[in-house]
Write a protein that holds these residues in place. Structure first.
Motif, PDB file in Angstrom:
ATOM      1  N   TRP A  27       0.830  -1.216   0.000  1.00  0.00           N
ATOM      2  CA  TRP A  27       0.000   0.000   0.000  1.00  0.00           C
ATOM      3  C   TRP A  27       0.861   1.261   0.000  1.00  0.00           C
ATOM      4  O   TRP A  27       0.640   2.174  -0.784  1.00  0.00           O
ATOM      5  N   GLY A  42      -7.832  14.497  -3.342  1.00  0.00           N
ATOM      6  CA  GLY A  42      -8.506  13.306  -2.864  1.00  0.00           C
ATOM      7  C   GLY A  42      -8.539  12.241  -3.946  1.00  0.00           C
ATOM      8  O   GLY A  42      -9.133  12.453  -5.005  1.00  0.00           O
ATOM      9  N   SER A  43      -7.869  11.131  -3.719  1.00  0.00           N
ATOM     10  CA  SER A  43      -7.948  10.032  -4.683  1.00  0.00           C
ATOM     11  C   SER A  43      -7.954   8.742  -3.911  1.00  0.00           C
ATOM     12  O   SER A  43      -6.950   8.115  -3.685  1.00  0.00           O
ATOM     13  N   PRO A  44      -9.159   8.355  -3.425  1.00  0.00           N
ATOM     14  CA  PRO A  44      -9.254   7.139  -2.640  1.00  0.00           C
ATOM     15  C   PRO A  44      -8.952   5.913  -3.496  1.00  0.00           C
ATOM     16  O   PRO A  44      -9.024   5.981  -4.732  1.00  0.00           O
TER      17      PRO A  44
ATOM     18  N   LYS B 191      -7.696  19.829  15.604  1.00  0.00           N
ATOM     19  CA  LYS B 191      -7.217  20.255  16.914  1.00  0.00           C
ATOM     20  C   LYS B 191      -5.865  20.934  16.737  1.00  0.00           C
ATOM     21  O   LYS B 191      -4.818  20.327  16.941  1.00  0.00           O
ATOM     22  N   PRO B 249     -16.841  16.434   4.977  1.00  0.00           N
ATOM     23  CA  PRO B 249     -16.629  15.123   5.613  1.00  0.00           C
ATOM     24  C   PRO B 249     -15.480  15.127   6.620  1.00  0.00           C
ATOM     25  O   PRO B 249     -15.540  14.441   7.632  1.00  0.00           O
ATOM     26  N   THR B 252     -13.969  17.710  11.297  1.00  0.00           N
ATOM     27  CA  THR B 252     -13.296  17.731  12.593  1.00  0.00           C
ATOM     28  C   THR B 252     -11.776  17.631  12.470  1.00  0.00           C
ATOM     29  O   THR B 252     -11.067  17.806  13.447  1.00  0.00           O
ATOM     30  N   THR B 253     -11.282  17.316  11.276  1.00  0.00           N
ATOM     31  CA  THR B 253      -9.833  17.288  11.085  1.00  0.00           C
ATOM     32  C   THR B 253      -9.425  18.250   9.973  1.00  0.00           C
ATOM     33  O   THR B 253      -8.359  18.127   9.381  1.00  0.00           O
ATOM     34  N   HIS B 412     -12.452  21.096  21.145  1.00  0.00           N
ATOM     35  CA  HIS B 412     -12.353  20.036  20.169  1.00  0.00           C
ATOM     36  C   HIS B 412     -12.866  18.772  20.821  1.00  0.00           C
ATOM     37  O   HIS B 412     -12.607  18.552  21.994  1.00  0.00           O
TER      38      HIS B 412
ATOM     39  N   PHE C 147      -2.863   6.915   6.264  1.00  0.00           N
ATOM     40  CA  PHE C 147      -3.314   7.163   4.898  1.00  0.00           C
ATOM     41  C   PHE C 147      -4.275   6.075   4.440  1.00  0.00           C
ATOM     42  O   PHE C 147      -5.190   6.334   3.670  1.00  0.00           O
ATOM     43  N   ASN C 151     -10.127   9.129   4.542  1.00  0.00           N
ATOM     44  CA  ASN C 151     -11.287   9.073   3.647  1.00  0.00           C
ATOM     45  C   ASN C 151     -11.047   9.819   2.340  1.00  0.00           C
ATOM     46  O   ASN C 151     -11.837   9.750   1.426  1.00  0.00           O
ATOM     47  N   THR C 152      -9.937  10.535   2.240  1.00  0.00           N
ATOM     48  CA  THR C 152      -9.662  11.209   0.974  1.00  0.00           C
ATOM     49  C   THR C 152      -8.688  10.420   0.103  1.00  0.00           C
ATOM     50  O   THR C 152      -8.782  10.482  -1.115  1.00  0.00           O
ATOM     51  N   ASP C 166     -17.332   8.054   2.936  1.00  0.00           N
ATOM     52  CA  ASP C 166     -16.934   9.351   3.484  1.00  0.00           C
ATOM     53  C   ASP C 166     -16.545   9.280   4.956  1.00  0.00           C
ATOM     54  O   ASP C 166     -16.191  10.284   5.544  1.00  0.00           O
ATOM     55  N   ASN C 168     -15.026   9.364   8.348  1.00  0.00           N
ATOM     56  CA  ASN C 168     -13.746   9.910   8.809  1.00  0.00           C
ATOM     57  C   ASN C 168     -13.303   9.193  10.086  1.00  0.00           C
ATOM     58  O   ASN C 168     -13.835   9.440  11.163  1.00  0.00           O
ATOM     59  N   PHE C 170     -10.730   9.507  11.778  1.00  0.00           N
ATOM     60  CA  PHE C 170     -10.009  10.308  12.762  1.00  0.00           C
ATOM     61  C   PHE C 170     -10.869  11.414  13.358  1.00  0.00           C
ATOM     62  O   PHE C 170     -10.375  12.393  13.880  1.00  0.00           O
ATOM     63  N   ALA C 171     -12.196  11.245  13.263  1.00  0.00           N
ATOM     64  CA  ALA C 171     -13.096  12.272  13.773  1.00  0.00           C
ATOM     65  C   ALA C 171     -13.532  11.992  15.198  1.00  0.00           C
ATOM     66  O   ALA C 171     -14.026  12.870  15.879  1.00  0.00           O
ATOM     67  N   GLY C 258      -2.839  13.060  19.480  1.00  0.00           N
ATOM     68  CA  GLY C 258      -3.601  13.098  20.718  1.00  0.00           C
ATOM     69  C   GLY C 258      -5.009  13.667  20.593  1.00  0.00           C
ATOM     70  O   GLY C 258      -5.707  13.806  21.592  1.00  0.00           O
ATOM     71  N   ALA C 259      -5.433  14.005  19.360  1.00  0.00           N
ATOM     72  CA  ALA C 259      -6.765  14.576  19.193  1.00  0.00           C
ATOM     73  C   ALA C 259      -7.839  13.549  19.542  1.00  0.00           C
ATOM     74  O   ALA C 259      -7.600  12.345  19.510  1.00  0.00           O
ATOM     75  N   ASN C 260      -9.024  14.024  19.864  1.00  0.00           N
ATOM     76  CA  ASN C 260     -10.172  13.171  20.188  1.00  0.00           C
ATOM     77  C   ASN C 260      -9.880  12.161  21.292  1.00  0.00           C
ATOM     78  O   ASN C 260     -10.224  10.988  21.183  1.00  0.00           O
TER      79      ASN C 260
END
Lengths: 280, 439, 314
Positions: A27, A42-44, B191, B249, B252-253, B412, C147, C151-152, C166, C168, C170-171, C258-260
């Motif tokens: 990957w 963005g290129s999933p 954050k 989407p 939050t980040t 956050h 990565f 989601n992107t 979509d 996320n 890491f939200a 350390g977020a969330n």
């Protein structure tokens, strides 16, 4: 009947192991071929979409990035020197532990064990404070010294495990012939111990190459910053986004030495990893 | 290598190498050639800054560029660690204005004195920016460029929503317009520092402040005023966007870069986005490329207007940022470094940064120059200058980084922001300032 | 530390009989001390000395950004840390990560070890592949998984049928921790499986064969013969991995910073010291971190020791 079943099971198991180990590596390689534009927009998907490939552009860019090249230099110098020094010191200690009876052996081993468990983060504060007073902050030595100390336990265990397998009768024979313990060590044991030393060196190198906590805490410029820290600060053309594909290319470059070592020395590494830990 | 004698020699060699090293760093650069001045820059506008370093170098000194990480927090950490170690090779540094008080308070910055101070801060410097480089009645850094946020949007999207963009708009209007018309709203809500930028502007836009401006400079004794109607108004905007279809989407980040791609998406109507001045050059450069406008017409569909209001009818307080150039207190060449600092912040330098990189000047005269008028629509230049001039600064405190972290930790994730948030963050901020809580 | 007994040093079959001559044993003692002196000194220089310094600094209110304001405040820093919700929340998160990752690693690693033990073909290939995750830099592993979950630009969302493209990861806390633990488990399971493989190799085939002849099922053989006979190997593997997991830092730094609420106790300490320059409270946290590692080690040793004793009696 059960034999066939078992074979099929083993085959499936092997496939799973290979997938587990290699898929994430594949990957990151695949990601390194996505173009940076595609990544920003963005290129999933696992593979680069058609038209979103970058060829070797990311690699070219990474290998022209001064900061990254200096990080490679730092990592190589620091990891290799730390490995050599650590293994040299560990050889002495391991010999004493495997071969000699002395007071304080338990203390040495306990110290080594405690250090192996030591939470390195709890040291970076005081170390930073010490290094900035003595001028070791952001220098190669400032990293090498902690690397040596933290790889010594691993090296000592691995080596003393190896040393215990050595036919010491030969050393005794040499001693009977009038050699001092020191001469016996140098002339007879060193050649026999070389493979073990080599294995310990590889494991030590892995540790130093992998270190991140000291790498970010005790450096602040390209002068001494090693690869993992450089990766975490990697900046691409777009200062707001991590340049995922560029980073992936850099990550692949940083992984190549590991893969080479593993390819050539897999048998030794496995022996070393398990020797220190399981016999007993 | 296994002989102890050799090992001992190696260690001795190592020790002497260490010694030699520190001696070298202590007196390095003292040779006959020109002195080397190390300039630590943040990654915005690297190309122009490299050119500046070259053109500002003289027979007496050569400026060497060193790159800092991309996040403001990391930049501060790197610089502060060097300066805490009394590093004499930190000559020049690009500083986010919010960290100037902390650095000045720790006596890490060499103040500009006398004539030099007058040169750094003449009448040409925009007022709000001049404020950021003064600490304890001294000029501690030289403003290089000023940054501000405006509302970027697709004219077609605003039109579809029937929003009159010639008049000030509110966050409510923008969020509704986007969600009802298949559009999104781009902000910075990861954050990190820029999230505090957003929160601070929302609060100031409602007439409040995180810390009481009259006591903010007294450090630990500053009065916390975030728990107020203005704080609640700010929380309401964040809450509304978090619950709206218009949230992106990665809301939050999200950061300054993540929402760029949503302006000209493959599907959808585009976005409203609050973002810094670099955005204009960014889309110009992406013309016809993926993620950018397809053609000239789409580029012209990019609109800009004043930062949205938190409360209808009350003037918004756009965020201000930018970069100030500080001179390290432990520099071996303090005079040369201050000279260089003035060179890289003069009108010519600022004009080059603005034209090439989209980083806006901190001097009035540069906004009025022909180069800038050629590079940008006059309306945009006016909007930027006005935004900088009337913008709201973040708390000017020597403890700013702790204040910022404290806000981040209580605000956050943005999806958790609600009516109680300002109050909770106020008591936490008080504890942090008095050293009674962990950050 | 009683755990030294798990090390090979406790018995030395190849040791020559001790020379009766005490001169010789004294010279041996002297040589040994010479040999271990330098390594030991170095290990202590970088650990014991800074730790003592941390102990000292932890008694002060001391910030590097205001070095002149250093004041002695006794144990106040410890009180602040131990009464702070954040400290306990991060400890809890760290323990959670440790328990979950080590459990997964133990189960998957054991399965891998069983396969590797059985396999007769392509051993070199398997060994090589299994060492790659072990050797990969943790930061690289963190990036790869970050990565992958993105989601992107990632692929996980499109590969998992029950996940929205979509989504996320890491939200929020839960899914962020999943991503962090995925990276951690991926990288360290191979190490676990190699240790377990070595343990497995020491279980005598005859005993398993005998159990088979007695009509024991596969499951019974596993529980009654294989596992009890490799307790030592399992203990070492678990102890090492658990302590390693408890110190988790790299993956969190890279993936979420350390977020969330994904902060570990190591990350908290790092932030106080290196980002906030609060050497006083940071040193107090360093000391607490060190003590908590000792507690974790003691708990694990204790748990397994009881088991070992039972096994011996049974």
């Amino acid at each position: 009947m059960s034999n066939v079943k078992e074979r099929v099971g083993t085959g499936v198991g092997v496939t799973l192991i290979l997938l587990w180990c290699l898929l994430p590596v594949a990957w990151i390689v695949s990601l390194s071929f996505k173009s940076q534009e595609a990544v920003t927009n963005g290129s999933p998907g696992f593979f680069p979409a058609s038209g979103a490939g970058a060829g070797f552009d990311n690699y070219k860019q990474v290998l022209q990035d001064d900061a990254f090249l200096l990080a490679i230099r730092n990592s190589i110098v620091v990891s290799l020197s730390a490995t050599i020094l650590s293994v040299a010191l560990a050889t002495l200690a391991a010999y004493a532990i495997a071969r000699l009876e002395f007071r304080g052996k338990k203390f040495v081993l306990t110290t080594a064990l405690v250090i192996a468990m030591f939470p390195v983060v709890s040291l970076v504060g005081p170390l930073f404070d010490m290094w900035r007073t003595v001028g070791l902050y952001d220098t190669w030595w400032g990293l090498m010294i902690p690397y040596i100390s933290f790889t010594l336990p691993l090296a000592i265990w691995t080596l003393s495990a190896f040393f215990r397998e050595i036919p010491w009768e030969m050393e005794q024979a040499a001693q009977v012939d009038g050699a001092t313990p020191w001469q016996a060590f140098r002339k007879v044991i060193v050649p026999l111990a070389a493979p073990g030393v080599f294995t310990a060196a590889i494991l030590t190198f892995f540790f130093a190459w992998n270190d991140f906590v000291f790498g970010i805490s005790l450096t602040s410029t390209e002068r001494a910053r090693p690869i993992p820290a450089a990766l975490s600060f990697f900046v691409g053309a777009d200062p707001f986004n991590r340049p995922a594909s560029l980073l992936a290319a850099a990550a692949v470059v940083a992984t190549i030495p590991i893969v080479v070592l593993v390819l050539f020395f897999q048998r030794k590494i496995v022996a070393g990893l398990t020797a220190g830990a399981v016999k007993g | 290598m296994t002989r102890p004698a050799r090992a001992r020699r190696a260690v001795a060699a190592a020790a002497s190498a260490v010694l030699a090293c520190s001696v070298l760093t202590a007196c390095g650069g003292g040779d006959s050639g020109p002195a080397t001045l190390n300039w630590y820059i943040n990654p915005d506008g690297q190309d122009t800054l490299n050119a500046l370093a070259k053109s500002c170098s003289t027979d007496e000194y050569t400026i060497k560029i060193n790159l800092l990480p991309s996040s403001a927090t990391d930049q501060r950490t790197q610089l502060a660690r060097r300066l805490a170690a009394k590093d004499s090779s930190t000559d020049l540094m690009s500083l986010d204005p919010v960290f100037v008080p902390e650095f000045a308070n720790a006596k890490w910055l060499l103040p500009f004195k006398g004539d030099l101070a007058g040169k750094v801060l003449d009448d040409d410097v925009l007022k709000g920016i001049a404020e950021t480089v003064q600490w304890d009645d001294q000029v501690v850094a030289a403003p290089q460029w000023a940054n501000t946020q405006v509302l970027w949007y697709r004219k077609s999207l605003a039109e579809a929503a029937g929003l009159d963009m010639t008049k000030p708009v509110t966050w409510d209007q923008v969020i509704d317009a986007a969600s009802e018309n298949d559009g999104t709203v781009g902000v910075q809500a990861n954050k990190y520092e820029a999230y505090v930028v957003w929160i601070n502007s929302l609060i100031q836009g409602a007439g409040g402040n995180i810390l009481d401006p009259s006591t903010v400079e007294s450090g630990r004794d500053a009065k916390v005023t975030i728990s107020s109607q203005a704080g609640e108004d700010a929380a309401a905007v964040i809450r509304k966007l978090a619950r709206s279809k218009a949230a992106q989407p990665d809301f939050t980040t999200s950061n300054e870069g993540t929402s760029l791609g949503q302006m000209y998406p493959a599907q959808g109507a585009g976005e409203f986005m609050t973002n810094w001045t670099f955005v204009y050059k960014n889309y110009e450069g992406l013309l016809g490329k993926p993620g950018g406008p397809k053609d000239k017409a789409e580029l012209e569909d990019l609109g800009f207007t004043r930062y949205p209001q938190t409360v209808a009818g009350q003037e918004s307080k756009p965020p201000v940022g930018g970069i100030d150039i500080g001179v390290g207190a432990y520099s071996k060449h303090p005079d040369l470094a201050q000279q260089a600092a003035i060179c890289v912040t003069d009108a010519k330098a600022q004009s080059a940064l603005a034209v090439n990189e989209g980083l806006m000047p901190s001097r009035q005269s540069v906004y009025d120059s022909d180069e800038l008028k050629k590079a940008y629509p006059p309306a945009l230049l006016t909007l930027w200058r006005e935004s900088v001039d009337s913008g709201g600064p973040r708390p000017k405190s020597a403890f700013y980084s702790q204040i910022s972290s404290a806000i981040q930790s209580r605000w956050h994730s943005p999806t958790s922001v609600g009516p109680g948030t300002p109050k909770r963050s106020a008591s936490f901020l008080e504890d942090i300032l008095s050293g009674k809580a962990l950050l | 530390m009683t755990t030294t007994e798990a090390r090979p040093t406790s018995h030395k079959p190849s040791k020559p009989p001790k020379a009766p001559d005490s001169d010789r044993s004294r010279s041996e003692n002297r040589l040994a001390l010479k040999l271990v002196a330098l390594p030991l000194a170095l290990m202590l220089l970088v650990t014991a000395f800074p730790m003592l310094r941390a102990l000292y600094l932890s008694l002060f209110d001391y910030s590097l950004t205001a070095p002149d304001d250093r004041t002695f405040i006794g144990l106040s820093n410890y009180v602040t840390a131990l009464t702070d919700g954040l400290f306990w929340r991060d400890t809890l998160i760290t323990v959670f990560i440790m328990v979950v990752t080590v459990s997964f690693e133990l189960v998957i690693g054991f399965a891998f070890a069983m396969v590797m033990h059985k396999v007769i073909f392509a051993r070199g290939v398997i060994r090589t592949s299994i060492l790659i995750p072990y050797g990969v830099i943790t930061v690289v592993s963190g990036f790869a998984w970050q990565f992958a979950f993105s989601n992107t630009n990632g692929f996980v969302n499109s590969w998992l049928p029950f996940i929205d493209t979509d989504f996320n990861w890491f939200a929020e806390q839960g899914s962020s921790l999943v991503a962090i633990m995925a990276s951690e488990i991926w990288k360290t399971t191979p190490f676990m499986s190699l240790l377990l493989l070595a343990g497995l190799a020491q279980v005598s085939e005859d005993m398993i064969e005998a159990a088979k002849v007695d009509g024991a099922t596969w499951f019974q053989r596993l529980y009654k013969v294989i596992l009890p006979n490799m307790r030592a190997a399992i203990m070492v593997a678990v102890l090492f991995r658990a302590l390693d997991a408890y110190r988790i830092f790299d993956n969190i730094f890279v993936m979420t910073a350390g977020a969330n609420n994904t902060e570990s106790i190591s990350f908290l300490t790092y932030r106080q010291v290196i980002e906030q320059f609060q050497l006083g409270i940071g040193s107090a946290l360093s000391v607490l971190l060190f003590l908590s590692v000792l507690v974790v080690a003691a708990v694990i040793v204790k748990l397994f020791r009881v088991d070992l004793a039972d096994a011996r009696q049974g």
